[in-house]
Design an enzyme around this catalytic site. Structure first.
Site, PDB file in Angstrom:
ATOM      1  N   ASN A  65       9.796 -10.165 -34.249  1.00  0.00           N
ATOM      2  CA  ASN A  65       8.746  -9.225 -33.869  1.00  0.00           C
ATOM      3  C   ASN A  65       9.246  -7.800 -33.915  1.00  0.00           C
ATOM      4  O   ASN A  65      10.438  -7.530 -33.783  1.00  0.00           O
ATOM      5  CB  ASN A  65       8.189  -9.556 -32.473  1.00  0.00           C
ATOM      6  N   ASN A 123      15.466  -1.829 -20.173  1.00  0.00           N
ATOM      7  CA  ASN A 123      15.520  -2.281 -21.564  1.00  0.00           C
ATOM      8  C   ASN A 123      16.391  -1.312 -22.356  1.00  0.00           C
ATOM      9  O   ASN A 123      15.928  -0.274 -22.816  1.00  0.00           O
ATOM     10  CB  ASN A 123      14.102  -2.337 -22.145  1.00  0.00           C
ATOM     11  N   CYS A 126      16.000  -2.729 -26.993  1.00  0.00           N
ATOM     12  CA  CYS A 126      14.893  -2.902 -27.943  1.00  0.00           C
ATOM     13  C   CYS A 126      15.349  -2.494 -29.338  1.00  0.00           C
ATOM     14  O   CYS A 126      15.785  -1.363 -29.544  1.00  0.00           O
ATOM     15  CB  CYS A 126      13.685  -2.054 -27.552  1.00  0.00           C
TER      16      CYS A 126
HETATM   17  C1  DHB Z   1      10.412  -5.053 -28.694  1.00  0.00           C
HETATM   18  C2  DHB Z   1      11.229  -4.747 -27.644  1.00  0.00           C
HETATM   19  C3  DHB Z   1      12.315  -5.539 -27.395  1.00  0.00           C
HETATM   20  O1  DHB Z   1      13.169  -5.299 -26.387  1.00  0.00           O
HETATM   21  C4  DHB Z   1      12.574  -6.649 -28.198  1.00  0.00           C
HETATM   22  O2  DHB Z   1      13.636  -7.402 -27.978  1.00  0.00           O
HETATM   23  C5  DHB Z   1      11.734  -6.944 -29.225  1.00  0.00           C
HETATM   24  C6  DHB Z   1      10.652  -6.157 -29.468  1.00  0.00           C
HETATM   25  C7  DHB Z   1       9.295  -4.199 -29.078  1.00  0.00           C
HETATM   26  O3  DHB Z   1       8.472  -3.765 -28.257  1.00  0.00           O
HETATM   27  O4  DHB Z   1       9.229  -3.904 -30.277  1.00  0.00           O
END
Ligand code: DHB
Length: 284
Positions: A65, A123, A126
């Site tokens: 994703n 986070n 990402c």
């Molecule tokens: C997203 C954020 C993340 O931490 C992840 O592991 C995968 C996708 C995102 O929002 O794109």
């Protein structure tokens, strides 16, 4: 009762950020009160539209994703999404993301004033944004600087969510703990890519994305085990957990709790089934 850095939970099973929204849709399908905790989709200071589609694709034993941290921003979270979650008897852990240290600090400080928020998951992993995100979680100095600043801005339990996209995750884990993280959650998604051989084009608009699901479980187990050898804070294990046996494997590797992510998309009852299934193993 399970206590992770002061967050009191009925059981060690949480739902993972980004796979459960803000609970509203799932509340019609399962009993949220049964969950150990809910970790929200990442919140940023301002609303973000996310990345262009296609931004999800299936892969063998997993999915890729690239959502791009889509969310409605801090204000809507506090005015609408958090009040909805307040109706349930389940700890809410807010996942916080940002492009700059100041953004993480401002969001964390504001969330500290909300009694319903029981913890913050940072986070720093990402893989899908140009600024911030994983950049903070793949360099020990950046990890330390970010967590020190957030630490100074909140008394809430701080959980650092680590990226697997590093050479040695123990170095990042130690940096996060030395900066004041109360717990660690790992792993976030593994950077991946897929190409459609008919169109010869990448399957995701952003080309690369984050891989999750059972495909990454052995990587996650290995990293939880490695980190458990070098830190004393609780570890929350994440990565391809589909059933109680998978969850128990993480506990054996050194985790004190687990998060269920991609499995929520396969069967919404997975966390409930795991809570019930784990009882059998915990009793032995
Ligand atoms: C997203 C954020 C993340 O931490 C992840 O592991 C995968 C996708 C995102 O929002 O794109």
């Amino acid at each position: 009762m399970v206590d992770i850095a002061g967050i009191k939970m009925k059981n060690p099973v949480m739902v993972a950020s980004g796979t459960f929204g803000y609970g509203e849709e799932y509340s019609e399908l399962i009993d949220l009160n049964k969950l150990g905790a809910i970790v929200t989709k990442s919140i940023t200071l301002n609303p973000r539209p996310g990345n262009p589609p296609p931004r999800i694709c299936e892969t063998p034993a997993g999915m890729l994703n690239s959502i791009g941290l889509q969310n409605d921003g801090l204000k809507v979270f506090i005015e609408k999404q958090l009040p909805f979650l307040s109706k349930f008897d389940v700890p809410v852990i807010v996942n916080v993301a940002g492009e700059t240290i100041d953004e993480y600090v401002e969001v964390s400080r504001t969330l500290s004033r909300e009694p319903m928020v029981k913890g913050i998951e940072l986070n720093i992993s990402c893989p899908n944004v140009k600024k911030g995100g994983m950049a903070f979680g793949i360099d020990p100095k950046a990890t330390k600087e970010l967590i020190e600043e957030v630490r100074a801005s909140t008394k809430l339990p701080l959980i650092a969510k680590l990226s697997p996209n590093v050479t040695d995750i123990t170095v990042i884990a130690k940096a996060a703990v030395s900066a004041g993280a109360d717990a660690l959650s790992l792993i976030n998604t593994v950077l991946g890519m897929a190409i459609d051989i008919k169109t010869k084009k990448p399957k995701l608009a952003t080309v690369t994305g984050g891989l999750s699901g059972p495909a990454i479980k052995p990587i996650a187990i290995r990293m939880v085990w490695q980190v458990a050898q070098v830190v004393k804070v609780p570890i929350i294990g994440i990565g391809g957990i589909m059933n109680a046996e998978d969850a128990y494997e993480f506990l054996l590797a050194g985790a004190s709790a687990v998060q269920i992510g991609t499995a929520n998309f396969v069967d919404v009852e997975t966390p409930i089934k795991i809570i019930e299934g784990l009882n059998k193993y915990m009793a032995t």
